[in-house]
Structures are given as C-alpha cells and as structure tokens.
Design a protein around this motif. Structure first.
Motif, PDB file in Angstrom:
ATOM      1  N   PRO A  65      25.434  27.444  22.456  1.00 41.41           N
ATOM      2  CA  PRO A  65      25.599  26.836  21.134  1.00 41.41           C
ATOM      3  C   PRO A  65      26.133  25.415  21.191  1.00 41.41           C
ATOM      4  O   PRO A  65      26.981  25.083  22.025  1.00 41.41           O
ATOM      5  N   ILE A  66      25.636  24.597  20.287  1.00 42.44           N
ATOM      6  CA  ILE A  66      26.085  23.207  20.199  1.00 42.44           C
ATOM      7  C   ILE A  66      27.507  23.134  19.661  1.00 42.44           C
ATOM      8  O   ILE A  66      28.331  22.359  20.144  1.00 42.44           O
ATOM      9  N   GLN A  67      27.808  23.962  18.665  1.00 37.93           N
ATOM     10  CA  GLN A  67      29.113  23.931  18.021  1.00 37.93           C
ATOM     11  C   GLN A  67      29.993  25.071  18.538  1.00 37.93           C
ATOM     12  O   GLN A  67      29.562  26.231  18.544  1.00 37.93           O
ATOM     13  N   PRO A  68      31.213  24.776  18.956  1.00 43.77           N
ATOM     14  CA  PRO A  68      32.128  25.845  19.356  1.00 43.77           C
ATOM     15  C   PRO A  68      32.329  26.845  18.218  1.00 43.77           C
ATOM     16  O   PRO A  68      32.537  26.448  17.072  1.00 43.77           O
ATOM     17  N   GLY A  69      32.248  28.111  18.539  1.00 44.35           N
ATOM     18  CA  GLY A  69      32.433  29.137  17.532  1.00 44.35           C
ATOM     19  C   GLY A  69      31.154  29.672  16.934  1.00 44.35           C
ATOM     20  O   GLY A  69      31.167  30.704  16.254  1.00 44.35           O
ATOM     21  N   ALA A  70      30.034  28.971  17.174  1.00 47.72           N
ATOM     22  CA  ALA A  70      28.749  29.498  16.699  1.00 47.72           C
ATOM     23  C   ALA A  70      28.367  30.722  17.526  1.00 47.72           C
ATOM     24  O   ALA A  70      28.777  30.872  18.681  1.00 47.72           O
ATOM     25  N   MET A  71      27.562  31.582  16.957  1.00 45.07           N
ATOM     26  CA  MET A  71      27.193  32.833  17.611  1.00 45.07           C
ATOM     27  C   MET A  71      25.949  32.621  18.474  1.00 45.07           C
ATOM     28  O   MET A  71      24.912  32.173  17.975  1.00 45.07           O
ATOM     29  N   ALA A  72      26.079  32.949  19.752  1.00 47.64           N
ATOM     30  CA  ALA A  72      25.005  32.698  20.710  1.00 47.64           C
ATOM     31  C   ALA A  72      23.941  33.780  20.635  1.00 47.64           C
ATOM     32  O   ALA A  72      24.249  34.977  20.586  1.00 47.64           O
ATOM     33  N   GLY A 114      32.069  24.776  -6.757  1.00 44.92           N
ATOM     34  CA  GLY A 114      31.282  25.745  -6.010  1.00 44.92           C
ATOM     35  C   GLY A 114      30.811  25.149  -4.698  1.00 44.92           C
ATOM     36  O   GLY A 114      30.529  23.944  -4.616  1.00 44.92           O
ATOM     37  N   VAL A 115      30.759  25.983  -3.642  1.00 46.22           N
ATOM     38  CA  VAL A 115      30.314  25.512  -2.335  1.00 46.22           C
ATOM     39  C   VAL A 115      29.425  26.561  -1.671  1.00 46.22           C
ATOM     40  O   VAL A 115      29.576  27.763  -1.877  1.00 46.22           O
ATOM     41  N   ARG A 116      28.509  26.069  -0.860  1.00 43.89           N
ATOM     42  CA  ARG A 116      27.796  26.904   0.099  1.00 43.89           C
ATOM     43  C   ARG A 116      28.362  26.557   1.463  1.00 43.89           C
ATOM     44  O   ARG A 116      28.123  25.474   1.989  1.00 43.89           O
ATOM     45  N   ASP A 117      29.148  27.473   2.005  1.00 42.43           N
ATOM     46  CA  ASP A 117      29.851  27.231   3.267  1.00 42.43           C
ATOM     47  C   ASP A 117      28.909  27.522   4.421  1.00 42.43           C
ATOM     48  O   ASP A 117      28.522  28.670   4.655  1.00 42.43           O
ATOM     49  N   MET A 118      28.585  26.488   5.182  1.00 43.07           N
ATOM     50  CA  MET A 118      27.544  26.583   6.200  1.00 43.07           C
ATOM     51  C   MET A 118      28.051  27.019   7.572  1.00 43.07           C
ATOM     52  O   MET A 118      27.265  27.132   8.517  1.00 43.07           O
ATOM     53  N   PHE A 119      29.347  27.271   7.694  1.00 37.35           N
ATOM     54  CA  PHE A 119      29.889  27.731   8.990  1.00 37.35           C
ATOM     55  C   PHE A 119      31.089  28.609   8.687  1.00 37.35           C
ATOM     56  O   PHE A 119      32.202  28.328   9.074  1.00 37.35           O
ATOM     57  N   GLY A 120      30.851  29.698   7.956  1.00 39.60           N
ATOM     58  CA  GLY A 120      31.933  30.546   7.537  1.00 39.60           C
ATOM     59  C   GLY A 120      32.421  31.476   8.634  1.00 39.60           C
ATOM     60  O   GLY A 120      31.728  31.740   9.620  1.00 39.60           O
ATOM     61  N   LEU A 121      33.639  31.966   8.439  1.00 42.96           N
ATOM     62  CA  LEU A 121      34.260  32.943   9.328  1.00 42.96           C
ATOM     63  C   LEU A 121      34.649  34.158   8.498  1.00 42.96           C
ATOM     64  O   LEU A 121      34.500  34.162   7.273  1.00 42.96           O
ATOM     65  N   ASP A 122      35.159  35.178   9.155  1.00 43.24           N
ATOM     66  CA  ASP A 122      35.567  36.361   8.399  1.00 43.24           C
ATOM     67  C   ASP A 122      36.663  36.022   7.395  1.00 43.24           C
ATOM     68  O   ASP A 122      36.724  36.602   6.306  1.00 43.24           O
ATOM     69  N   ASN A 123      37.543  35.074   7.738  1.00 37.97           N
ATOM     70  CA  ASN A 123      38.548  34.612   6.775  1.00 37.97           C
ATOM     71  C   ASN A 123      37.896  34.054   5.514  1.00 37.97           C
ATOM     72  O   ASN A 123      38.389  34.248   4.401  1.00 37.97           O
ATOM     73  N   MET A 143      26.951  30.802  11.398  1.00 42.37           N
ATOM     74  CA  MET A 143      26.122  29.933  12.218  1.00 42.37           C
ATOM     75  C   MET A 143      25.621  30.684  13.455  1.00 42.37           C
ATOM     76  O   MET A 143      26.408  31.187  14.238  1.00 42.37           O
ATOM     77  N   VAL A 144      24.308  30.732  13.619  1.00 47.18           N
ATOM     78  CA  VAL A 144      23.665  31.408  14.745  1.00 47.18           C
ATOM     79  C   VAL A 144      22.868  30.369  15.521  1.00 47.18           C
ATOM     80  O   VAL A 144      22.016  29.677  14.967  1.00 47.18           O
ATOM     81  N   ASP A 145      23.149  30.258  16.815  1.00 45.89           N
ATOM     82  CA  ASP A 145      22.533  29.222  17.632  1.00 45.89           C
ATOM     83  C   ASP A 145      21.940  29.838  18.901  1.00 45.89           C
ATOM     84  O   ASP A 145      21.931  31.056  19.070  1.00 45.89           O
ATOM     85  N   GLY A 146      21.467  29.000  19.804  1.00 43.35           N
ATOM     86  CA  GLY A 146      20.822  29.447  21.019  1.00 43.35           C
ATOM     87  C   GLY A 146      21.796  29.934  22.079  1.00 43.35           C
ATOM     88  O   GLY A 146      22.985  30.122  21.809  1.00 43.35           O
ATOM     89  N   ARG A 161      28.729  42.662   7.932  1.00 44.26           N
ATOM     90  CA  ARG A 161      30.061  42.074   7.829  1.00 44.26           C
ATOM     91  C   ARG A 161      30.275  41.338   6.514  1.00 44.26           C
ATOM     92  O   ARG A 161      31.377  40.877   6.225  1.00 44.26           O
ATOM     93  N   GLY A 162      29.239  41.190   5.726  1.00 44.68           N
ATOM     94  CA  GLY A 162      29.402  40.646   4.386  1.00 44.68           C
ATOM     95  C   GLY A 162      28.983  39.209   4.193  1.00 44.68           C
ATOM     96  O   GLY A 162      29.242  38.630   3.133  1.00 44.68           O
ATOM     97  N   TYR A 163      28.327  38.607   5.180  1.00 50.36           N
ATOM     98  CA  TYR A 163      27.868  37.223   5.012  1.00 50.36           C
ATOM     99  C   TYR A 163      26.740  37.172   3.985  1.00 50.36           C
ATOM    100  O   TYR A 163      25.924  38.091   3.877  1.00 50.36           O
ATOM    101  N   ASP A 164      26.701  36.067   3.250  1.00 44.84           N
ATOM    102  CA  ASP A 164      25.677  35.891   2.222  1.00 44.84           C
ATOM    103  C   ASP A 164      24.346  35.431   2.796  1.00 44.84           C
ATOM    104  O   ASP A 164      23.300  35.669   2.193  1.00 44.84           O
ATOM    105  N   PHE A 165      24.393  34.743   3.934  1.00 43.80           N
ATOM    106  CA  PHE A 165      23.160  34.258   4.549  1.00 43.80           C
ATOM    107  C   PHE A 165      23.397  33.971   6.023  1.00 43.80           C
ATOM    108  O   PHE A 165      24.547  33.898   6.485  1.00 43.80           O
ATOM    109  N   ILE A 166      22.319  33.808   6.754  1.00 44.65           N
ATOM    110  CA  ILE A 166      22.356  33.429   8.161  1.00 44.65           C
ATOM    111  C   ILE A 166      22.034  31.952   8.254  1.00 44.65           C
ATOM    112  O   ILE A 166      21.018  31.496   7.694  1.00 44.65           O
TER     113      ILE A 166
END
Length: 473
Positions: A147-154, A109-118, A141-144, A171-176
């Motif tokens: 964003p520090i990480q490419p692909g994070a949501m600004a 089991g995993v908690r995926d901390m930077f998931g995508l729609d895939n 992943m939601v950032d300022g 969109r079906g995410y389990d958490f922010i």
C-alpha cells in the motif's frame, strides 16, 4: 493532530452557543439549491434537529429563539465529499481535531475516504444524536500488495479482495475505497464482490484501469481526475496505458516519472475522446469528484513552499510538523527543471476537461482532499467551490454539487440537501448571496448542525481553539 487536542476539540464541539428546542430564522432569503433560485422573506422554524415549518407569516410559539435573517441567505449545509480525518486508532478516541474547522466553515457533512473503526463509532454516535459532528459516511482504503498509504489494507490476490469486501461490509463501512496500487485482477474481484454484496466501491482509478472501464465496472465515484488526460489523448491505447505510471499530477511520485512523455499526452488532447468517455460516464451514472484545489496546490503552491506558507494566514491552523512535511514534498517535486511548467500545463488541461464533462452532464461532487499541502479542512472546500467557477461552471450549479448532489449520491434526499419541512436542520446562514458570487459561501453568520445553533462568536471560538493548539505544536 495529537490526542490532547482531540480532547480539546471534543469539549469545544460539546459546548454550543445555544441549546433551544424551538428556533426561528425570520425574514431570511432561502436558497433553493435544487432549482437554483431565491425564495425571499421566509421564516424557518426549527424544532429539535428538524425543520418544522417554513412560511412568510408563521405564528411562532412562545419561548422560540428568534434569529433575524433579514438581508441574509440560508443554504443547506455544505458537504466535503473527499475528506480525511485525523483519527488515531491506537488512542481509542472517537473524536477528530478537524471537526471544529469543518463546523466553523459550514461543512455539516463529509464522505470520509480513509475511515477507521473509530470513525464508524463516531458516525454511529452522530446518527444516534449522542455526538455533535458533521454527518459522516465512512470508507475503508483498500490498496495493492504494498500500500502507498500507511494503514491502508493490503490486497495481494483477487481472493483477498473478495474477503476484504465481505469483511469491511460486516464491520459497518459504508463503502470500499479503491486505491492506486491495486493490480487489475484484484480490482476486478473487488468490483464484482462489491456488486454482489451491494456495497459501493469508490475512489482512485488505478493505473491499470481506464476511467471508462472503472465506470463500466460499477465504480460509483472517481477521484482527482486520475486517468483523464490519458483517456482524452489521441495517442494509441496500446501506448498510453503502458505509461500510466506517469501520473497526471505528481502528488505521490514527487516528480520522479515526469518527462517529455507526459507533455506529449497533454498536447494530444482530443475532445472527441473525452466526449466518448463522458457519454459512458452519464450512461453508467458514475460521479466525478476532481479535488481541483489539491491539484492546484501541488502544481502551483509548492514551487516556493516557504514563501507560500509565510503569506497564507490559514497556515495557523496547521502544526509545525505538518509544515515540515510539506517542505519535504516540495523538495521531492523539484527533481526536474521542467516539472513545474508541465504540471501547470496539466492543470490547465484538467480544468478544461472538468468544464467539458460538466457540459456533457456528468454527475459532479465537491471535495478538497484536506491534509495535503495547503488543503485546509473546511476552508479549502470553499476554495474548491471557487475553483469550479474558475473552470467556467456557474455558481448556482457549483453550490448544488456541494449540497443537493451529495444527498442524491447517498440516497438521502428526503432528509438532506435542501431546506424543506421534515429535513434535518443542517444549515448555513450567509451574509451575501452565493448564487451571485460563490465566494459568499465564506461569509458565514451562523451554522446549524442538526438544529444546534452556532452563532458567529461560537464559530470563532472553535477556530480559536485550533489556532491556539497549532501555535505551540
């Protein structure tokens, strides 16, 4: 990892060693992780993806696959509660090259901390029984504004933060997942809207937010111990929270901000300040996921990164490109002569903080933040367990943090987190008792993933596939 290997991993995962409707593990020692005890000489009957019966004199139906558990120990499958996938949204592939490493290490089991729609699509396929992989909970992943990480949501404004929470829930995410560059006003808007929409927000404590403030705002989990050295310092709040740009361990800043100020915070550690924070953590029910192994890798193993890579056999599960990235990170962290000494002092203090928070009954989770330097998917979760014990936390409690506690965290205790009739058959069969020595979690004889049985040979095949790919890439 690249697209081709994702397909290889997919094929490996879809070829289990056995496909049997009824499976029995006989004469096995069951590890009751919740109550921290051993129930000896039991037979566990698995039907499909669930545990059917448990007893010491079960009459087994015909055509049952019988696996001897004599002198072995059965634990619930492990959870990595701070995991990062290798998904590529542009490829349209819903598989990850890291899944074989997880399964081979008993991580079910995993908690995926930077998931995508895939990642959401794969999660849904796993839950529907259409794809074999670890149970997955997916965060965005939601950032300022930058964003520090490419692909994070600004998030540039508080209003944008509200919109993002609503959109991601739909969109079906389990958490922010909140991240480090979030301004305070945007963080507050995300916290308020998450509460309104009944979706958890978890992750980093941004520099403009104190850990106690994050807990009071309803943040469900706090990662990496961010802010805790500052929270525990006797220096005035008016001073220390202007200095949160000096991070506790310099994963992203590369030593740029490290100076004598940070050492002053380490030297002003005050247990009464920490105890006051722990009291609030307990009252609010926040969960603490320290990722100790990641901190250890940054503070110790990058000092001589090339030598460390030569000596570590697990490097065979990383590509040449990954290793080159590690070298660049190490170069960036060598900017000051005293950085390593101060970082190591910081790590030692954070280990003390971890143990004291445990003593104060703060909720704990285990995660390894894989894909950081020397943090190997699957393997490093076992290293993280060992780091917890190094802090002075008993092995039995540590094992609970990686098995039972995740089920409580997600509210799925009826199906996961223990070995009982009716629960999902995510199980690890070990050659030695993990309550006596936590390193025994690495002595895996077999893994059951929703009842699907992987013997030692099948697990070795999964590892071999990853190693073969990395050798040529």
């Amino acid at each position: 990892m690249r697209f081709i290997f994702q397909l290889i991993a997919f094929c490996l995962i879809c070829l289990p060693s056995f496909s049997q409707t009824l499976t029995a593990i006989t004469h096995v020692n069951i590890v009751d992780v919740k109550n921290e005890k051993i129930v000896s000489d039991q037979t566990v009957l698995i039907k499909g993806d669930r545990i059917e019966k448990i007893g010491n004199r079960l009459k087994l139906p015909k055509n049952t696959l019988v696996i001897s558990g004599k002198d072995k120990f059965l634990i619930p499958g492990l959870w990595d509660m701070h995991f990062h996938n290798d998904d590529d949204e542009s490829s349209g592939v819903t598989d990850s090259a890291l899944l074989p490493l997880l399964i081979a290490n008993g991580v079910t089991g995993v908690r995926d901390m930077f998931g995508l729609d895939n990642t959401i699509r794969r999660r849904d396929s796993i839950r529907a029984g259409k794809f074999i992989g670890p149970e997955t909970y997916v965060g965005a992943m939601v950032d300022g504004p930058q964003p520090i990480q490419p692909g994070a949501m600004a998030v540039k404004t508080p209003a944008r933060g509200v919109f993002m929470v609503d959109s991601l829930k739909n969109r079906g995410y389990d958490f922010i997942k909140v991240y480090s560059a979030l301004p305070r006003d945007s963080y507050d808007s995300i916290a308020a809207e998450s509460k309104k929409q009944h979706i958890p927000f978890e992750g980093h404590v941004p520099p403009k937010v104190k850990p106690v403030e994050a807990a009071l705002a309803g943040q469900k989990s706090m990662e990496h111990q961010y802010g805790m050295i500052f929270e525990s310092s006797s220096l005035p709040d008016s001073v220390k929270y202007n200095d949160r740009g000096i991070k506790e361990w310099m994963a992203f800043a590369g030593g740029k901000f490290m100076d004598e100020k940070y050492e002053a915070y380490i030297n002003s550690y005050d247990t009464s300040r920490l105890d006051a924070a722990a009291k609030i953590f307990v009252q609010t029910g926040v969960w603490y996921c320290p990722t100790l192994i990641t901190m250890h890798s940054y503070t110790n193993r990058l000092i001589n990164v090339n030598k460390e890579m030569e000596d570590d056999s697990l490097i065979l599960y990383f590509t040449k490109n990954d290793r080159q990235v590690w070298v660049q990170i190490a170069k960036g962290m060598n900017g000051r002569s005293n950085d390593w000494r101060v970082r190591i002092s910081g790590e030692e203090l954070l280990e003390k903080i971890e143990k004291r928070l445990y003593d104060k009954k703060v909720n704990m989770l285990v995660g390894d933040d894989n894909n950081n330097p020397f943090c190997f998917a699957g393997f490093s979760l076992h290293q993280e367990l060992q780091q917890f014990v190094r802090c002075g936390i008993p092995a039995a409690e540590t094992l609970k943090f990686a098995t039972y506690n995740p089920a409580v965290f997600f509210g799925i205790e009826n199906s996961f987190g223990g070995i009982e009739p009716g629960k999902v058959a995510n199980l690890d069969l070990l050659d030695a008792n993990p309550l006596q020595d936590i390193s025994n979690t690495t002595k895996i004889q077999a893994v059951f993933l929703r009842g699907k049985y992987y013997d030692r040979q099948a697990l070795d095949n999964l590892l071999g596939g990853v190693k073969t790919y990395c050798k040529s890439h």
